[in-house]
Enzyme design. Structure first.
Site, short mmCIF file in Angstrom:
data_model
loop_
_atom_site.label_atom_id
_atom_site.label_comp_id
_atom_site.label_asym_id
_atom_site.label_seq_id
_atom_site.Cartn_x
_atom_site.Cartn_y
_atom_site.Cartn_z
N HIS A 242 -9.33 48.81 7.98
CA HIS A 242 -8.20 48.30 7.20
C HIS A 242 -7.62 46.98 7.67
O HIS A 242 -6.66 46.50 7.07
CB HIS A 242 -7.09 49.37 7.17
CG HIS A 242 -6.59 49.78 8.52
ND1 HIS A 242 -5.48 50.57 8.68
CD2 HIS A 242 -7.04 49.50 9.79
CE1 HIS A 242 -5.26 50.79 9.98
NE2 HIS A 242 -6.19 50.15 10.66
N HIS A 243 -8.14 46.39 8.75
CA HIS A 243 -7.56 45.16 9.27
C HIS A 243 -8.21 43.89 8.74
O HIS A 243 -7.62 42.80 8.81
CB HIS A 243 -7.62 45.12 10.80
CG HIS A 243 -6.78 46.14 11.48
ND1 HIS A 243 -5.43 46.28 11.22
CD2 HIS A 243 -7.10 47.08 12.42
CE1 HIS A 243 -4.94 47.25 11.97
NE2 HIS A 243 -5.93 47.75 12.69
N ALA A 244 -9.44 43.97 8.23
CA ALA A 244 -10.13 42.76 7.78
C ALA A 244 -9.35 42.09 6.66
O ALA A 244 -8.87 42.73 5.73
CB ALA A 244 -11.54 43.10 7.32
N HIS B 216 -0.87 49.43 11.86
CA HIS B 216 -0.45 49.06 10.51
C HIS B 216 -1.66 48.71 9.65
O HIS B 216 -2.57 47.99 10.08
CB HIS B 216 0.49 47.85 10.59
CG HIS B 216 0.93 47.33 9.27
ND1 HIS B 216 0.94 45.98 8.96
CD2 HIS B 216 1.36 47.97 8.15
CE1 HIS B 216 1.38 45.82 7.73
NE2 HIS B 216 1.64 47.00 7.21
N ASP C 228 -2.57 46.46 7.71
CA ASP C 228 -2.16 45.12 7.29
C ASP C 228 -3.10 44.47 6.30
O ASP C 228 -2.68 43.77 5.37
CB ASP C 228 -1.99 44.21 8.52
CG ASP C 228 -3.24 44.11 9.39
OD1 ASP C 228 -4.11 45.01 9.31
OD2 ASP C 228 -3.34 43.13 10.16
#
Length: 391
Positions: free
Chosen positions: A131-133, A171, A173
């Site tokens: 989920h951070h990419a 998070h 993000d």
């Protein structure tokens, strides 16, 4: 609408390997699948493999120049361009990186397509949840953002309301950024407070873009040290009310196992039993609020790769398959033997940490001096009025 549950799996996802010294060891994926097989859950689901995400699919979220940079670093890791977040300590380049990351993304996109088209009610991709990419860069062990790509594909197919719920310790993000200005997507993230953990975002005041997208991003920033009772209290104080209001056509959830008290990279104190309780709650919420129970469940972080991750995600598969694993069950010795052969570590013996998940209902009142309650209040006050809800 089919009642089937899909388990998206291709052994080649374990090629997503940043190297021996990196905390994101792909053995966690292999051990999870072997534990799923040990409990014969592979007979309760349809195990399928989707194609890798192609360039046109990747460009639903990622910039063309970034995809080209990943391809170049994949072919020649020494050429990785750190301006794109590649070749860093968090995201070291490795041969075949594009192919492995695109394969993981393809499993989440394939899950989205099957659920939207009614070929399955639920689909699980525990290799996903990266989920951070960001659209133009790698970050936080994530090359392609499969969660965002799955949501983008749902929108492309005609979905008008997709809810994304992220209970990873970090998070979510990248997903928030991808849909910041899109009122069709509600993103909800419960995570350790940005003061104490990467990526330093996810403040309650981050509520989405202007106009109709305002209130489309929800962030619950939990104090370091939060345990089962606080984590579950925060979840139930925020999530069900938002989903009841939004009424998503599809619920997409991310189940990073790094909230666990044994995880080496974070500071929450959540047990396996509380993680399982939230997985059950997500399943119930999908059946209650999503159209025909449409639910896509993804993995995520988790760096206690023997003791925690395989057990947590095996519970997730069992719940999605409507054949939950008994927490008190003894783990098959065949799996524990495999763990020792692969890692030289003893595997856990039971599917529980011996905890009984409990929490105080928010409706019974709150303590304004309590740090956990302050975090929940901050979120409700920031977002709920924007959605026409009482804070």
């Amino acid at each position: 609408m089919s009642s089937r549950t899909l388990l998206m799996w291709d052994e080649a996802v374990t090629a997503y390997d940043f190297g021996d010294s990196h905390p994101m060891d792909p053995v966690r994926l292999a051990l999870t699948m072997e534990l799923v097989r040990a409990y014969e859950l592979d007979r309760a689901v349809d195990v399928v493999a989707a194609k890798p995400a192609g360039d046109s699919t990747l460009r639903l979220v990622h910039r063309e120049d970034y995809v080209a940079a990943v391809r170049a670093a994949s072919a020649l890791p020494r050429s990785a361009d750190q301006a794109y977040g590649l070749g860093t300590m968090d995201d070291p380049a490795f041969a075949g990186m594009h192919e492995a990351a695109a394969l993981i993304a393809g499993q989440s996109v394939g899950a989205a397509e099957a659920v939207w088209r009614g070929q399955a009610a639920h689909a699980v991709n525990f290799a996903g949840g990266l989920h951070h990419a960001m659209p133009g860069s790698a970050a936080g062990f994530c090359i392609y953002n499969d969660a965002s790509l799955a949501i983008a594909r749902l929108l492309e197919l005609g979905a008008e309301r997709v809810a994304y719920l992220d209970v990873d310790v970090h998070h979510g993000d990248g997903v928030q950024a991808a849909f910041w200005d899109d009122p069709r997507v509600l993103t909800v993230s419960l995570h350790e407070h940005p003061r104490t953990l990467f990526p330093g975002t996810g403040w309650p005041e981050e509520t989405g873009g202007a106009g109709p997208a305002e209130g489309g991003a929800v962030n619950v920033a939990l104090p370091a040290g939060t345990g089962d009772e606080g984590w579950l209290r925060a979840f139930h104080a925020v999530v069900p009310e938002l989903l009841a209001d939004f009424r998503p056509q599809v619920l997409v959830t991310q189940h990073g196992a790094d909230t666990h008290f044994e995880d080496p990279l974070a500071h929450l104190a959540v047990s396996l039993d509380a993680q399982r309780s939230v997985q059950e709650a997500c399943h119930a919420l999908a059946h209650e609020y999503a159209e025909e129970g449409r639910w896509i469940a993804l993995g995520g972080g988790g760096y206690a790769v023997v003791d925690v991750v395989p057990r947590s995600w095996t519970h997730l598969v069992g719940i999605a398959a409507h054949r939950p694993v008994d927490p008190e069950s003894m783990i098959p010795e065949t799996w524990r033997d495999l763990v020792y052969a692969r890692t030289r570590q003893p595997g856990p013996r039971r599917m529980t940490d011996g905890r009984t998940p409990r929490w105080r209902d928010w409706g019974a009142g709150y303590d304004p001096a309590d740090r956990l309650d302050q975090a929940v209040l901050a979120t409700r006050r920031a977002v709920f009025p924007l959605r026409g809800l009482l804070a």
